[in-house]
Write a protein that holds these residues in place. Structure first.
Motif, PDB file in Angstrom:
ATOM      1  N   GLU A 196       0.757  -1.431  -0.085  1.00 19.63           N
ATOM      2  CA  GLU A 196      -0.154   0.079   0.351  1.00 19.63           C
ATOM      3  C   GLU A 196       0.610   1.394   0.167  1.00 19.63           C
ATOM      4  O   GLU A 196       0.470   2.472  -0.630  1.00 19.63           O
ATOM      5  N   LEU A 197       2.073   1.534   0.151  1.00 20.93           N
ATOM      6  CA  LEU A 197       3.078   2.353   0.032  1.00 20.93           C
ATOM      7  C   LEU A 197       2.646   3.016  -0.557  1.00 20.93           C
ATOM      8  O   LEU A 197       2.797   4.345  -1.119  1.00 20.93           O
ATOM      9  N   ASP A 198       2.843   2.943  -2.121  1.00 24.42           N
ATOM     10  CA  ASP A 198       2.858   3.110  -3.097  1.00 24.42           C
ATOM     11  C   ASP A 198       2.147   4.283  -3.367  1.00 24.42           C
ATOM     12  O   ASP A 198       1.879   5.050  -3.750  1.00 24.42           O
ATOM     13  N   ILE A 199       0.977   3.843  -3.184  1.00 20.89           N
ATOM     14  CA  ILE A 199      -0.748   3.828  -2.951  1.00 20.89           C
ATOM     15  C   ILE A 199      -0.806   5.893  -2.068  1.00 20.89           C
ATOM     16  O   ILE A 199      -0.847   6.037  -2.440  1.00 20.89           O
ATOM     17  N   GLU A 200       0.359   4.882  -1.059  1.00 21.04           N
ATOM     18  CA  GLU A 200      -0.745   6.010  -0.147  1.00 21.04           C
ATOM     19  C   GLU A 200       0.433   7.509  -0.356  1.00 21.04           C
ATOM     20  O   GLU A 200       0.811   7.984   0.282  1.00 21.04           O
ATOM     21  N   ILE A 201       2.235   7.548  -0.359  1.00 24.15           N
ATOM     22  CA  ILE A 201       3.263   7.843  -0.594  1.00 24.15           C
ATOM     23  C   ILE A 201       3.370   8.681  -1.990  1.00 24.15           C
ATOM     24  O   ILE A 201       4.237   9.072  -2.999  1.00 24.15           O
ATOM     25  N   HIS A 202       2.888   8.209  -3.467  1.00 25.78           N
ATOM     26  CA  HIS A 202       3.759   8.185  -4.361  1.00 25.78           C
ATOM     27  C   HIS A 202       3.173   9.631  -5.152  1.00 25.78           C
ATOM     28  O   HIS A 202       2.008  10.219  -4.371  1.00 25.78           O
ATOM     29  N   GLU A 203       4.316  10.447  -5.548  1.00 26.59           N
ATOM     30  CA  GLU A 203       3.843  11.537  -6.196  1.00 26.59           C
ATOM     31  C   GLU A 203       3.868  11.120  -7.958  1.00 26.59           C
ATOM     32  O   GLU A 203       5.265  10.838  -7.826  1.00 26.59           O
ATOM     33  N   GLU A 204       3.089  12.250  -8.398  1.00 29.51           N
ATOM     34  CA  GLU A 204       2.966  12.288  -9.701  1.00 29.51           C
ATOM     35  C   GLU A 204       4.424  12.588 -10.317  1.00 29.51           C
ATOM     36  O   GLU A 204       5.422  14.065 -10.096  1.00 29.51           O
ATOM     37  N   GLU A 205       5.416  11.928 -11.351  1.00 27.47           N
ATOM     38  CA  GLU A 205       6.490  12.992 -12.460  1.00 27.47           C
ATOM     39  C   GLU A 205       5.817  13.671 -12.946  1.00 27.47           C
ATOM     40  O   GLU A 205       5.044  13.454 -13.891  1.00 27.47           O
ATOM     41  N   PHE A 206       6.538  14.340 -13.743  1.00 24.46           N
ATOM     42  CA  PHE A 206       7.028  15.531 -14.605  1.00 24.46           C
ATOM     43  C   PHE A 206       5.393  16.429 -14.727  1.00 24.46           C
ATOM     44  O   PHE A 206       5.003  16.201 -15.056  1.00 24.46           O
ATOM     45  N   GLN A 207       5.613  16.909 -13.155  1.00 26.00           N
ATOM     46  CA  GLN A 207       3.922  17.277 -12.781  1.00 26.00           C
ATOM     47  C   GLN A 207       3.988  19.752 -13.216  1.00 26.00           C
ATOM     48  O   GLN A 207       3.474  19.657 -13.233  1.00 26.00           O
ATOM     49  N   TYR A 208       5.830  19.780 -12.897  1.00 23.32           N
ATOM     50  CA  TYR A 208       5.854  21.292 -13.830  1.00 23.32           C
ATOM     51  C   TYR A 208       4.519  21.919 -15.138  1.00 23.32           C
ATOM     52  O   TYR A 208       3.544  22.814 -14.628  1.00 23.32           O
ATOM     53  N   TRP A 209       4.184  21.238 -15.886  1.00 22.40           N
ATOM     54  CA  TRP A 209       4.274  22.160 -16.552  1.00 22.40           C
ATOM     55  C   TRP A 209       3.403  21.955 -16.559  1.00 22.40           C
ATOM     56  O   TRP A 209       1.713  22.180 -16.989  1.00 22.40           O
ATOM     57  N   ARG A 210       2.413  20.253 -16.314  1.00 14.57           N
ATOM     58  CA  ARG A 210       0.799  20.461 -16.364  1.00 14.57           C
ATOM     59  C   ARG A 210       0.082  20.816 -14.881  1.00 14.57           C
ATOM     60  O   ARG A 210      -1.098  21.059 -15.725  1.00 14.57           O
ATOM     61  N   LYS A 211       0.796  21.411 -13.895  1.00 15.30           N
ATOM     62  CA  LYS A 211       0.293  22.609 -13.261  1.00 15.30           C
ATOM     63  C   LYS A 211      -0.089  23.391 -13.897  1.00 15.30           C
ATOM     64  O   LYS A 211      -0.027  24.337 -13.592  1.00 15.30           O
ATOM     65  N   LEU A 212       1.100  23.742 -14.459  1.00 11.12           N
ATOM     66  CA  LEU A 212       1.157  25.144 -15.145  1.00 11.12           C
ATOM     67  C   LEU A 212      -0.283  25.861 -15.982  1.00 11.12           C
ATOM     68  O   LEU A 212      -0.773  26.847 -16.179  1.00 11.12           O
ATOM     69  N   GLU A 213      -0.458  24.772 -17.115  1.00 10.14           N
ATOM     70  CA  GLU A 213      -0.506  24.431 -17.943  1.00 10.14           C
ATOM     71  C   GLU A 213      -3.135  24.224 -16.880  1.00 10.14           C
ATOM     72  O   GLU A 213      -3.431  24.770 -17.673  1.00 10.14           O
ATOM     73  N   ARG A 214      -2.576  24.439 -15.804  1.00  5.11           N
ATOM     74  CA  ARG A 214      -4.564  23.917 -14.955  1.00  5.11           C
ATOM     75  C   ARG A 214      -3.667  25.144 -14.079  1.00  5.11           C
ATOM     76  O   ARG A 214      -5.005  25.726 -13.496  1.00  5.11           O
ATOM     77  N   GLY A 215      -3.214  26.788 -14.821  1.00  8.01           N
ATOM     78  CA  GLY A 215      -3.039  27.627 -13.643  1.00  8.01           C
ATOM     79  C   GLY A 215      -2.447  27.618 -13.061  1.00  8.01           C
ATOM     80  O   GLY A 215      -2.617  28.779 -11.871  1.00  8.01           O
ATOM     81  N   GLY A 216      -1.690  26.660 -12.328  1.00 14.61           N
ATOM     82  CA  GLY A 216      -1.046  26.729 -11.145  1.00 14.61           C
ATOM     83  C   GLY A 216       0.399  27.812 -11.243  1.00 14.61           C
ATOM     84  O   GLY A 216       0.705  28.411 -12.307  1.00 14.61           O
ATOM     85  N   LYS A 217       0.569  27.602 -10.282  1.00 11.17           N
ATOM     86  CA  LYS A 217       2.188  28.596 -10.180  1.00 11.17           C
ATOM     87  C   LYS A 217       3.035  27.840 -11.119  1.00 11.17           C
ATOM     88  O   LYS A 217       3.811  26.873 -10.998  1.00 11.17           O
ATOM     89  N   GLY A 218       4.242  28.636 -11.487  1.00  8.15           N
ATOM     90  CA  GLY A 218       5.195  28.115 -12.645  1.00  8.15           C
ATOM     91  C   GLY A 218       6.775  29.405 -12.769  1.00  8.15           C
ATOM     92  O   GLY A 218       5.103  30.692 -12.173  1.00  8.15           O
TER      93      GLY A 218
END
Length: 91
Positions: A67-89
């Motif tokens: 279950e560790l993978d589910i609980e503490i998993h972080e998506e990789e390469f999220q910088y551009w996706r966050k930026l496209e969704r209006g996140g900070k960048g």
């Protein structure tokens, strides 16, 4: 590995065996005989119970590790996706 009980647990187990014999058997059992019977059970049957407990704990720990993978998993390469969704960048 010998299975041992601490002094208090051993005393209570012997008292329990004595009570069991008083209430359910035709003959009572004395303190020394109850201690011998307890020693026999610990040596003969104790390891089977101990090994099953270890197997149960191993299974439970393995399930938690899975279950560790589910609980503490972080998506990789999220910088551009966050930026496209209006996140900070950086801009």
């Amino acid at each position: 590995m010998a299975i041992e009980l601490n002094k208090d647990a051993r005393r209570e187990a012997i008292a329990s065996i004595e009570r069991y014999f008083r209430e359910y058997m035709e003959e009572p059992i004395g303190n020394i005989a109850a201690g011998g019977l307890l020693g026999f059970f610990l040596e003969e049957i104790g390891p089977a119970i101990y090994n099953q407990a270890v197997a149960d704990v191993q299974a439970r720990l393995q399930a938690r590790v899975m279950e560790l993978d589910i609980e503490i998993h972080e998506e990789e390469f999220q910088y551009w996706r966050k930026l496209e969704r209006g996140g900070k960048g950086r801009r």
